[in-house]
Scaffold this active site. Structure first.
Site, mmCIF file in Angstrom:
data_model
loop_
_atom_site.group_PDB
_atom_site.id
_atom_site.type_symbol
_atom_site.label_atom_id
_atom_site.label_comp_id
_atom_site.label_asym_id
_atom_site.label_seq_id
_atom_site.Cartn_x
_atom_site.Cartn_y
_atom_site.Cartn_z
ATOM 1 C CE LYS A 52 -7.757 3.246 -0.983
ATOM 2 N NZ LYS A 52 -7.481 2.134 -0.053
ATOM 3 C CD GLN A 96 -5.048 -0.732 -0.005
ATOM 4 O OE1 GLN A 96 -5.263 0.465 0.122
ATOM 5 N NE2 GLN A 96 -5.987 -1.568 -0.411
ATOM 6 C CG ASP A 119 -9.410 2.477 5.121
ATOM 7 O OD1 ASP A 119 -10.009 2.972 4.144
ATOM 8 O OD2 ASP A 119 -8.320 1.880 5.041
#
Ligand code: NDP
Length: 294
Positions: A52, A96, A119
């Site tokens: 990412k 994460q 997200d």
């Protein structure tokens, strides 16, 4: 059979994102900024976060990483999230997953300001998606929709069977495929571990989205000839033959399913690359205040 090539589609979309990021920099004097929090040393999570960050650089975004070891308390993590929420220089904040057992992922998800939730996991964004309102769509389902669009896959009136009902993949995917949109307008069957007749249902599918987390779960005897197959699974196994020391497998038995399918995503090189594109698009939209103006 034709490949739904995530590498090809993602590279093309990333060029568009890079051009928009450059325009944003020229007009605002700053780069879109994604900040990731990583807790612990999970091998998969390390790889995803590194990818990412690398992709942010490629498209001209700023990226930052805050690392904690497993011993971080829930309170410390929530405090840091509150600080980042208040920081006007950060457009997107991701934590994460998975998190260590002593940290409640629901609390963490809800602590992130929904206006920075690139997200797309926050209940506000999921609720707005449900109502077809502007929102950050969860990155993986968003990436899959972009892939279907890139290859002009006809979804209207098709029967889509989604296998797996997680909050981050299967459930939002089922909503997106059923929405009155293109891609979308499918008749959707959402299946899970308690589904009694999964094989029969899968055999009726024009489109299968497999998001289970079990290597080679979808086998050739579950697939109707001509079906479109989207393989979300990332199953890591150690390998003595690869440089990295591990190999990735999808949830679909690619070798035997591919000859039956009209279109199929490879693993790696499919949905994983598109997930990053979904994340980048959400971050850019956040920087440009396209979803939430204030
Ligand atoms: P979860 O573990 O959260 O959910 C798995 C789902 O699969 C659950 O709904 C579960 O059902 C269902 N399931 C498990 N066993 C069966 C079975 N025997 N029959 C039918 N359904 C079953 O996984 P995620 O959604 O987070 O991830 C799924 C996969 O996708 C993983 O391999 C993950 O690594 C990968 N992934 C890939 C991404 C990418 O970018 N490519 C991004 C995110 C995930 P139940 O609810 O009943 O338990």
């Amino acid at each position: 059979m034709q490949l739904l090539d995530g590498k090809f589609a993602s590279e093309k979309i990333k060029l568009e994102i890079a051009a928009e990021a450059a325009e944003f920099l020229a007009s605002s004097g700053r780069q879109p900024h994604l900040l990731a929090i990583l807790v612990g040393n999970d091998g998969g999570s390390e790889t995803y976060v590194a990818s990412k960050m690398k992709n942010c650089e490629k498209v001209g975004f700023k990226s930052s990483l805050i690392r904690y070891d497993d011993s971080v308390t829930e309170e410390e993590l929530l405090q840091k999230i509150a600080e980042i929420n208040a920081d006007k220089g950060v457009d997107g904040l991701i934590v994460q997953l998975p998190l260590p057992k002593h940290i409640d992922p629901e609390k963490v998800t809800e602590a992130i300001d929904y206006r920075k939730d690139v997200d797309g996991f926050h209940p506000v964004n999921l609720g707005r998606m449900m109502r077809n309102l502007p929102c950050f769509i969860p990155a993986t389902p968003y990436g899959i929709m972009l892939l279907l669009k890139a290859y002009e896959i006809d979804t209207i009136g098709k029967h889509c069977v989604v296998v797996g009902r997680s909050n981050i993949v299967g459930s939002p995917m089922s909503i997106l495929m059923a929405r009155n949109a293109n891609p979308g307008n499918c008749t959707v069957t959402l299946t899970h571990s308690k589904t009694a007749n999964l094989k029969e249902l899968a055999l009726q599918a024009d489109i299968i989205v497999a998001a289970i987390g079990k290597k080679n779960f979808v086998t050739a005897d579950m697939v109707k000839p001509g079906a479109v197959i989207i393989d979300v699974g990332i199953n890591r196994e150690t390998s003595a033959t690869t440089k990295s020391g591990f190999k990735l497998y999808g949830d679909v038995d690619f070798e035997n399913v591919a000859p039956l399918a009209s279109w199929i995503t490879p693993v790696p090189g499919g949905v994983g690359l598109m997930t990053i594109v979904g994340l980048l698009k959400n971050t850019l939209a956040s920087a440009k205040k396209e979803i939430y103006p204030d």
